[in-house]
Design a protein around this motif. Structure first.
Motif, PDB file in Angstrom:
ATOM      1  N   PRO A  17      59.008  53.084  68.998  1.00  0.00           N
ATOM      2  CA  PRO A  17      59.820  52.258  69.925  1.00  0.00           C
ATOM      3  C   PRO A  17      58.668  51.463  70.906  1.00  0.00           C
ATOM      4  CG  PRO A  17      61.148  54.216  69.678  1.00  0.00           C
ATOM      5  CD  PRO A  17      59.506  54.357  69.097  1.00  0.00           C
ATOM      6  N   ALA A  18      57.764  52.312  71.352  1.00  0.00           N
ATOM      7  CA  ALA A  18      56.865  51.781  72.494  1.00  0.00           C
ATOM      8  C   ALA A  18      55.750  50.724  71.860  1.00  0.00           C
ATOM      9  CB  ALA A  18      56.319  52.760  73.240  1.00  0.00           C
ATOM     10  N   SER A  19      55.737  50.490  70.559  1.00  0.00           N
ATOM     11  CA  SER A  19      54.728  49.637  70.281  1.00  0.00           C
ATOM     12  C   SER A  19      55.100  48.103  70.234  1.00  0.00           C
ATOM     13  CB  SER A  19      54.212  50.165  68.607  1.00  0.00           C
ATOM     14  OG  SER A  19      55.389  49.872  67.809  1.00  0.00           O
ATOM     15  N   THR A  20      54.136  47.462  70.051  1.00  0.00           N
ATOM     16  CA  THR A  20      54.619  46.104  69.935  1.00  0.00           C
ATOM     17  C   THR A  20      55.678  45.602  68.906  1.00  0.00           C
ATOM     18  OG1 THR A  20      52.436  45.282  70.867  1.00  0.00           O
ATOM     19  CG2 THR A  20      53.518  43.747  69.635  1.00  0.00           C
ATOM     20  N   ARG A  21      55.269  46.181  67.623  1.00  0.00           N
ATOM     21  CA  ARG A  21      56.086  46.023  66.330  1.00  0.00           C
ATOM     22  C   ARG A  21      57.343  46.766  66.789  1.00  0.00           C
ATOM     23  NH1 ARG A  21      56.643  48.239  61.019  1.00  0.00           N
ATOM     24  NH2 ARG A  21      57.216  46.401  59.536  1.00  0.00           N
ATOM     25  N   GLY A  22      57.421  47.807  67.063  1.00  0.00           N
ATOM     26  CA  GLY A  22      58.662  48.538  67.488  1.00  0.00           C
ATOM     27  C   GLY A  22      59.472  47.684  68.464  1.00  0.00           C
ATOM     28  N   VAL A  23      59.013  47.260  69.522  1.00  0.00           N
ATOM     29  CA  VAL A  23      59.691  46.365  70.468  1.00  0.00           C
ATOM     30  C   VAL A  23      60.581  45.289  69.594  1.00  0.00           C
ATOM     31  CG1 VAL A  23      59.586  45.170  72.654  1.00  0.00           C
ATOM     32  CG2 VAL A  23      58.477  47.218  72.517  1.00  0.00           C
ATOM     33  N   ARG A  24      59.588  44.446  68.919  1.00  0.00           N
ATOM     34  CA  ARG A  24      60.110  43.233  68.377  1.00  0.00           C
ATOM     35  C   ARG A  24      61.241  43.624  67.404  1.00  0.00           C
ATOM     36  NH1 ARG A  24      55.280  40.476  65.379  1.00  0.00           N
ATOM     37  NH2 ARG A  24      56.900  38.779  64.950  1.00  0.00           N
ATOM     38  N   VAL A  25      61.088  44.619  66.721  1.00  0.00           N
ATOM     39  CA  VAL A  25      62.158  44.924  65.669  1.00  0.00           C
ATOM     40  C   VAL A  25      63.368  45.536  66.203  1.00  0.00           C
ATOM     41  CG1 VAL A  25      62.721  46.154  63.312  1.00  0.00           C
ATOM     42  CG2 VAL A  25      60.505  44.975  63.680  1.00  0.00           C
ATOM     43  N   LEU A  26      63.205  46.750  66.948  1.00  0.00           N
ATOM     44  CA  LEU A  26      64.142  47.738  67.516  1.00  0.00           C
ATOM     45  C   LEU A  26      64.959  47.023  68.492  1.00  0.00           C
ATOM     46  CD1 LEU A  26      62.222  50.952  67.393  1.00  0.00           C
ATOM     47  CD2 LEU A  26      63.958  50.160  65.713  1.00  0.00           C
ATOM     48  N   SER A  27      64.560  45.973  69.550  1.00  0.00           N
ATOM     49  CA  SER A  27      64.987  45.637  70.500  1.00  0.00           C
ATOM     50  C   SER A  27      66.166  44.525  70.040  1.00  0.00           C
ATOM     51  CB  SER A  27      64.308  44.792  71.419  1.00  0.00           C
ATOM     52  OG  SER A  27      63.485  43.682  70.830  1.00  0.00           O
ATOM     53  N   THR A  28      65.505  43.807  68.773  1.00  0.00           N
ATOM     54  CA  THR A  28      66.661  43.059  68.022  1.00  0.00           C
ATOM     55  C   THR A  28      67.794  43.798  67.447  1.00  0.00           C
ATOM     56  OG1 THR A  28      64.693  41.255  67.667  1.00  0.00           O
ATOM     57  CG2 THR A  28      66.685  41.025  66.491  1.00  0.00           C
ATOM     58  N   VAL A  29      67.269  44.877  66.772  1.00  0.00           N
ATOM     59  CA  VAL A  29      68.584  45.520  66.124  1.00  0.00           C
ATOM     60  C   VAL A  29      69.407  46.065  67.199  1.00  0.00           C
ATOM     61  CG1 VAL A  29      68.739  47.877  65.226  1.00  0.00           C
ATOM     62  CG2 VAL A  29      66.962  46.677  64.161  1.00  0.00           C
ATOM     63  N   VAL A  30      68.908  46.418  68.296  1.00  0.00           N
ATOM     64  CA  VAL A  30      69.800  46.865  69.407  1.00  0.00           C
ATOM     65  C   VAL A  30      70.588  45.810  69.936  1.00  0.00           C
ATOM     66  CG1 VAL A  30      69.993  47.520  71.891  1.00  0.00           C
ATOM     67  CG2 VAL A  30      68.346  48.645  70.283  1.00  0.00           C
ATOM     68  N   THR A  31      70.321  44.634  70.107  1.00  0.00           N
ATOM     69  CA  THR A  31      71.140  43.527  70.727  1.00  0.00           C
ATOM     70  C   THR A  31      72.167  43.242  69.446  1.00  0.00           C
ATOM     71  OG1 THR A  31      69.367  42.926  72.060  1.00  0.00           O
ATOM     72  CG2 THR A  31      71.125  41.213  71.815  1.00  0.00           C
ATOM     73  N   ARG A  32      71.526  43.059  68.385  1.00  0.00           N
ATOM     74  CA  ARG A  32      72.519  42.516  67.284  1.00  0.00           C
ATOM     75  C   ARG A  32      73.575  43.744  67.075  1.00  0.00           C
ATOM     76  NH1 ARG A  32      73.692  38.183  65.269  1.00  0.00           N
ATOM     77  NH2 ARG A  32      73.822  38.666  63.164  1.00  0.00           N
ATOM     78  N   GLY A  33      73.223  44.869  67.271  1.00  0.00           N
ATOM     79  CA  GLY A  33      74.251  45.950  66.877  1.00  0.00           C
ATOM     80  C   GLY A  33      75.224  46.014  68.166  1.00  0.00           C
ATOM     81  N   LEU A  34      74.839  45.670  69.188  1.00  0.00           N
ATOM     82  CA  LEU A  34      75.651  45.758  70.299  1.00  0.00           C
ATOM     83  C   LEU A  34      76.476  44.530  70.531  1.00  0.00           C
ATOM     84  CD1 LEU A  34      73.742  47.733  72.818  1.00  0.00           C
ATOM     85  CD2 LEU A  34      75.582  48.790  71.319  1.00  0.00           C
ATOM     86  N   SER A  35      76.130  43.486  69.891  1.00  0.00           N
ATOM     87  CA  SER A  35      76.990  42.233  70.166  1.00  0.00           C
ATOM     88  C   SER A  35      78.004  42.269  69.219  1.00  0.00           C
ATOM     89  CB  SER A  35      75.889  41.171  69.561  1.00  0.00           C
ATOM     90  OG  SER A  35      75.920  41.071  68.213  1.00  0.00           O
ATOM     91  N   GLY A  36      78.231  43.271  68.452  1.00  0.00           N
ATOM     92  CA  GLY A  36      79.467  43.319  67.728  1.00  0.00           C
ATOM     93  C   GLY A  36      79.073  42.491  66.327  1.00  0.00           C
ATOM     94  N   ALA A  37      77.952  41.741  66.132  1.00  0.00           N
ATOM     95  CA  ALA A  37      78.049  41.119  64.809  1.00  0.00           C
ATOM     96  C   ALA A  37      78.040  41.808  63.438  1.00  0.00           C
ATOM     97  CB  ALA A  37      76.592  40.377  64.902  1.00  0.00           C
ATOM     98  N   TRP A  38      77.754  43.423  63.331  1.00  0.00           N
ATOM     99  CA  TRP A  38      77.730  43.831  62.284  1.00  0.00           C
ATOM    100  C   TRP A  38      79.161  44.868  62.166  1.00  0.00           C
ATOM    101  CZ3 TRP A  38      72.149  45.758  63.437  1.00  0.00           C
ATOM    102  CH2 TRP A  38      71.398  44.637  63.226  1.00  0.00           C
ATOM    103  N   SER A  39      79.959  44.611  63.075  1.00  0.00           N
ATOM    104  CA  SER A  39      81.260  45.337  63.035  1.00  0.00           C
ATOM    105  C   SER A  39      82.379  44.882  62.058  1.00  0.00           C
ATOM    106  CB  SER A  39      81.756  45.432  64.431  1.00  0.00           C
ATOM    107  OG  SER A  39      82.173  44.049  64.781  1.00  0.00           O
TER     108      SER A  39
END
Length: 389
Positions: A367-389
């Motif tokens: 989660p603290a790596s550059t790649r982790g931030v790029r991927v996981l932060s997008t996963v978090v925002t998409r998940g919490l936006s309700g887009a996948w509900s």
């Protein structure tokens, strides 16, 4: 009186009838207002009066008097009081302007002996005095609206008028006690369905409008109990506080997007897109208006289904938990500060470390790596936006 004005005077009754007929044909609400003989006669009388005042005043470039303006205002007030909408009012003004210009052109052609000076005289009078007449008509129209509309509806009407660049916004703002800004940003607060909440939110929105004195418009969804709050804020308005106040009154998860620009309808469209990509939060302290810079990655992902599907699989790999999506949300919200994140989650720092290790084990991403931030932060925002509900 010159030949052009003689022709305009001769044609005034016929032109007035043509105007009333055009309103009746092109503006359905007007047609419903003049179904009675008396109402139609009154509309015709007003149309003749305005043409005669034009003929009286234009040759010497005279001004519409206060009495003239009050008479014009009374017509706007009467029509609004009878139920005419802002959209129909705008149609009436458009038809009136088009017909007056056509009448001047027809009179000029009919009187070939008329001088250019007469044409320039009437055109020079029509533009500024026409604007004063429109202002008076709007003043009367809004006066009637104020009597028959609750405050929350007046503010919503102001918001719609500003979005449509309707000049009546000036009068609506005066009546609602809202100071107009030179430029606006548009913020859209997205509210998903609210199970078990039957409020229409008029009270909450009215309280918000009175407290912040900005144009607001609550638009319920066509189905369910959700909708969107549209707010127009100027440079001196604190949009973040407004959004938090609404979230606190709402008590349900919501998300907010904001955008600016010279064309407010374009800004509204961008703010809606940003709000759909922004994460939903229930706690007012976590809610803020997102800008394009905050969610440009998520907006691009939403238009790339194969990328979105891959990110959704990453999100599913976090399902074994515990609470890994919310943990990552807090972690990135706290700029990856372990102590602040642990405090925000109300867990021990070692518990936080365990959860971050679980993320690495389940996804193969630090989660603290550059790649982790790029991927996981997008996963978090998409998940919490309700887009996948």
């Amino acid at each position: 009186m010159g030949s052009l004005f003689v022709e305009l005077a001769r044609q005034a009754p016929a032109n007035a009838r043509r105007e009333v007929e055009a309103y009746t044909r092109e503006v359905p609400e007007f047609a419903s207002l003049v179904t009675g003989t008396r109402a139609r006669a009154q509309a015709l009388e007003y149309a003749v009066w305005f043409r005669r005042r034009t003929i009286d005043l234009a040759p010497a470039n005279g001004l519409l008097t206060d009495g003239d303006l009050d008479h014009i205002a009374s017509m706007g007030e009467m029509r609004a009081g009878a139920g005419m909408s802002l959209a129909s009012r705008q149609q009436v003004l458009r038809v009136h302007t088009e017909l007056m210009l056509r009448e001047i052109d027809e009179a000029t052609r009919a009187r070939s002996d008329g001088s250019l000076d007469e044409l320039m005289s009437v055109m020079g009078w029509f533009a500024p005095q026409g604007e004063r007449g429109i202002d008076a008509y709007c003043r009367g129209f809004v006066t009637a609206l104020r009597r028959r509309m609750p405050y929350v509806a007046q503010v919503a009407l102001l918001t719609k008028a500003l979005l449509a660049e309707d000049p009546v916004a000036k009068e609506l703002a005066r009546v609602a006690g809202v100071r107009l800004a030179d430029a606006y940003d548009v913020t859209v607060v997205r509210v998903p369905d609210r199970p078990g909440d039957d409020r229409d939110l008029d009270g909450e929105v009215e309280g918000l409008a009175r407290a912040h004195r900005v144009p607001l418009w609550w638009r319920p969804a066509s189905a369910g109990r959700g909708g969107e709050l549209i707010a127009l804020t100027g440079p001196d308005d604190d949009v973040a506080v407004l959004v938090r106040d609404f979230a606190e009154a709402l008590g349900h998860p919501c998300a907010a997007g904001t955008a600016g620009g010279p064309v407010l309808t374009d800004a509204l469209d961008r703010a809606r897109h940003i709000g759909r990509a922004a994460p939903l939060h229930r706690a007012p302290a976590r809610l803020r208006p997102h800008t394009l810079a905050d969610v440009f990655v998520e907006l691009a992902v939403a238009d790339a289904p194969f990328t979105d599907a891959w990110l959704r699989e990453v999100a599913r790999s976090l399902a074994p938990g515990p609470d890994l999506l919310l943990t990552l949300d807090a972690y990135y919200h706290c700029d990856m500060n372990r102590a602040l994140t642990a405090s925000a989650l109300n867990v021990h720092p070692r518990t936080l470390d365990y959860r971050l290790r679980r993320v690495r084990e389940l996804t193969g991403l630090d989660p603290a790596s550059t790649r982790g931030v790029r991927v996981l932060s997008t996963v978090v925002t998409r998940g919490l936006s309700g887009a996948w509900s």
